[in-house]
Design an enzyme around this catalytic site. Structure first.
Site, PDB file in Angstrom:
ATOM      1  N   MET A  30       1.834  10.685  89.014  1.00 42.02           N
ATOM      2  CA  MET A  30       2.079  11.373  90.288  1.00 42.02           C
ATOM      3  C   MET A  30       3.240  10.701  91.030  1.00 42.02           C
ATOM      4  SD  MET A  30      -1.546  12.805  91.590  1.00 42.02           S
ATOM      5  CE  MET A  30      -2.143  11.312  92.344  1.00 42.02           C
ATOM      6  N   GLY A  31       4.013   9.901  90.299  1.00 38.21           N
ATOM      7  CA  GLY A  31       5.215   9.322  90.895  1.00 38.21           C
ATOM      8  C   GLY A  31       4.929   8.102  91.758  1.00 38.21           C
ATOM      9  N   LEU A  33       6.489   5.249  91.301  1.00 37.94           N
ATOM     10  CA  LEU A  33       6.191   4.471  90.102  1.00 37.94           C
ATOM     11  C   LEU A  33       6.154   2.972  90.373  1.00 37.94           C
ATOM     12  CD1 LEU A  33       8.415   6.434  87.552  1.00 37.94           C
ATOM     13  CD2 LEU A  33       5.990   6.778  88.118  1.00 37.94           C
ATOM     14  N   HIS A  34       5.314   2.308  89.603  1.00 35.53           N
ATOM     15  CA  HIS A  34       5.190   0.855  89.675  1.00 35.53           C
ATOM     16  C   HIS A  34       5.055   0.307  88.255  1.00 35.53           C
ATOM     17  CE1 HIS A  34       0.975   1.650  89.005  1.00 35.53           C
ATOM     18  NE2 HIS A  34       0.872   2.333  90.136  1.00 35.53           N
ATOM     19  N   GLU A  35       4.860  -0.987  88.169  1.00 33.73           N
ATOM     20  CA  GLU A  35       4.820  -1.654  86.861  1.00 33.73           C
ATOM     21  C   GLU A  35       3.665  -1.144  85.988  1.00 33.73           C
ATOM     22  OE1 GLU A  35       6.050  -3.758  83.805  1.00 33.73           O
ATOM     23  OE2 GLU A  35       7.244  -3.442  85.628  1.00 33.73           O
ATOM     24  N   HIS A  37       2.722   2.045  85.738  1.00 30.50           N
ATOM     25  CA  HIS A  37       3.299   3.204  85.058  1.00 30.50           C
ATOM     26  C   HIS A  37       4.289   2.756  83.976  1.00 30.50           C
ATOM     27  CE1 HIS A  37       2.534   4.989  89.243  1.00 30.50           C
ATOM     28  NE2 HIS A  37       1.781   5.722  88.465  1.00 30.50           N
ATOM     29  N   GLN A 149      -6.232   2.429  81.881  1.00 31.65           N
ATOM     30  CA  GLN A 149      -7.663   2.114  81.968  1.00 31.65           C
ATOM     31  C   GLN A 149      -8.098   1.932  83.428  1.00 31.65           C
ATOM     32  OE1 GLN A 149     -10.083   2.107  79.887  1.00 31.65           O
ATOM     33  NE2 GLN A 149     -11.655   0.983  81.045  1.00 31.65           N
ATOM     34  N   LYS A 150      -7.128   1.710  84.323  1.00 35.69           N
ATOM     35  CA  LYS A 150      -7.481   1.597  85.742  1.00 35.69           C
ATOM     36  C   LYS A 150      -8.256   2.834  86.195  1.00 35.69           C
ATOM     37  CE  LYS A 150      -5.789   1.518  90.337  1.00 35.69           C
ATOM     38  NZ  LYS A 150      -5.636   2.947  90.642  1.00 35.69           N
ATOM     39  N   SER A 187      -0.025   3.394  93.489  1.00 39.75           N
ATOM     40  CA  SER A 187       0.918   3.977  94.442  1.00 39.75           C
ATOM     41  C   SER A 187       0.322   3.933  95.845  1.00 39.75           C
ATOM     42  CB  SER A 187       1.223   5.426  94.051  1.00 39.75           C
ATOM     43  OG  SER A 187       1.605   5.494  92.698  1.00 39.75           O
TER      44      SER A 187
HETATM   45  P1  AMP Z   1      -1.009   8.013  88.949  1.00 36.57           P
HETATM   46  O1  AMP Z   1       0.451   8.139  89.202  1.00 36.57           O
HETATM   47  O2  AMP Z   1      -1.716   7.116  89.908  1.00 36.57           O
HETATM   48  O3  AMP Z   1      -1.694   9.325  88.725  1.00 36.57           O
HETATM   49  O4  AMP Z   1      -1.133   7.236  87.562  1.00 36.57           O
HETATM   50  C1  AMP Z   1      -0.475   7.697  86.405  1.00 36.57           C
HETATM   51  C2  AMP Z   1      -0.974   6.912  85.220  1.00 36.57           C
HETATM   52  O5  AMP Z   1      -0.717   5.528  85.421  1.00 36.57           O
HETATM   53  C3  AMP Z   1      -2.494   7.050  85.012  1.00 36.57           C
HETATM   54  O6  AMP Z   1      -2.776   7.142  83.617  1.00 36.57           O
HETATM   55  C4  AMP Z   1      -3.030   5.778  85.599  1.00 36.57           C
HETATM   56  O7  AMP Z   1      -4.252   5.376  85.037  1.00 36.57           O
HETATM   57  C5  AMP Z   1      -1.912   4.802  85.250  1.00 36.57           C
HETATM   58  N1  AMP Z   1      -1.951   3.636  86.141  1.00 36.57           N
HETATM   59  C6  AMP Z   1      -2.025   3.658  87.498  1.00 36.57           C
HETATM   60  N2  AMP Z   1      -2.100   2.393  87.969  1.00 36.57           N
HETATM   61  C7  AMP Z   1      -2.081   1.571  86.880  1.00 36.57           C
HETATM   62  C8  AMP Z   1      -2.143   0.162  86.708  1.00 36.57           C
HETATM   63  N3  AMP Z   1      -2.227  -0.676  87.744  1.00 36.57           N
HETATM   64  N4  AMP Z   1      -2.101  -0.333  85.453  1.00 36.57           N
HETATM   65  C9  AMP Z   1      -1.996   0.493  84.376  1.00 36.57           C
HETATM   66  N5  AMP Z   1      -1.945   1.842  84.478  1.00 36.57           N
HETATM   67  C10 AMP Z   1      -1.981   2.372  85.708  1.00 36.57           C
END
Ligand code: AMP
Length: 288
Positions: A30-31, A33-35, A37, A149-150, A187
């Protein structure tokens, strides 16, 4: 790096790469982005010749009172991060492309996988997740897709949906990436006030407190939950939404004593910001 905005563009790019004999991996996000992602981008890169990152803040997975409008967005920064990470294409459709007028089809994963944890507190959330992931798989036609896995319940739901719908996509699951103080990258961390941010590592401390008891031989679910709850109570700004122990595979309630791998899952509010985290507790073979 290519910027793809429509389903037709995404499918054309993916099919062209496949015609060259390349495997395509998708990292749905969902953008903002961080480490975390970017770790999934690396995981995808290790398993495929081309990596597509999708950025779509999916309205279907937010409840009416949730933070869709507050959700952080920065497409320019995300584009630069993806470029730097060697992503081959960024797929950023707008809401009208994903849910055009007259849209009426949703994917529902039923039963224990969606009944508890975030499924119980966020009605419709996993219907939105399963729907958008099924649609992203249909639009990008990836050979593999990487998830974190988060979001352990999301992984379980997507795994079930992918198998049940016979979707030919290999799921890759990456470990949770954390700040040095233990806070899982998210995020939503950007929404925390400095005081909330200072207390947010309590989620990891709660998981660690329960895991330490577990390592020391404690198998009572009530005792393990109590250890996590006590740790959370030390942070006055933390308002637990749930602290739960479920079977790591089925997500059914774990039962009074752990005999199988269990998922210890937390959701905690800091102000209006809701953070989640989890740990898997695995009884060693032969223990009782
Ligand atoms: P989101 O943008 O939050 O929907 O996350 C996109 C993908 O990144 C999903 O598969 C999340 O599980 C993964 N993700 C989010 N935060 C982390 C994290 N801290 N470590 C590893 N993967 C993450």
């Amino acid at each position: 790096m290519r910027i793809l905005r429509t389903a037709a563009e995404a499918r054309a790019a993916s099919r062209a790469w496949k015609r060259e004999g390349l495997r395509v991996a998708l990292v749905p996000t969902m953008g903002y982005l961080h480490e975390g992602h970017l770790s999934l981008v690396r995981l995808a890169r290790a398993r495929a010749g081309r990596v597509v990152v999708s950025i779509f803040v999916n309205p279907a997975q937010f409840g009416p009172a949730e933070d869709l409008d507050r959700y952080p967005r920065d497409l320019a920064r995300d584009t630069a991060l993806c470029e730097e990470a060697g992503v081959d294409a960024l797929f950023c459709p707008d809401a009208g492309e994903v849910y055009p007028p007259g849209y009426a089809t949703y994917v529902t994963v039923e039963g224990a996988l969606t009944a508890g944890l975030c499924g119980a507190r966020r009605p419709g959330h996993f219907r939105g997740v399963a729907t958008v992931v099924a649609k992203l798989f249909a639009m990008v036609e990836p050979d593999a897709a990487a998830f974190g896995q988060k979001d352990a319940q999301q992984v379980a739901v997507v795994r079930r949906m992918t198998a049940d719908l016979n979707l030919p996509v290999e799921l890759l699951v990456g470990p949770t990436v954390r700040e040095t103080d233990g806070l899982a990258l998210s995020s939503r961390n950007a929404c925390l006030t400095p005081a909330e941010r200072a207390q947010a590592p309590v989620l990891k401390r709660a998981l660690d407190a329960a895991a330490a008891r577990f390592e020391a031989g404690e198998r009572s679910a009530a005792e393990l939950l109590s250890a996590a709850g006590t740790a959370l109570a030390a942070a006055p700004l933390a308002r637990p939404d749930y602290v739960d122990l479920v079977d790591a595979e089925t997500l059914e309630p774990a039962g009074p004593a752990l005999v199988r791998p269990a998922l210890l899952a937390l959701a905690v509010y800091f102000g209006a910001t809701r953070l989640i985290d989890n740990a898997v507790l695995t009884p060693s073979f032969g223990s009782c």
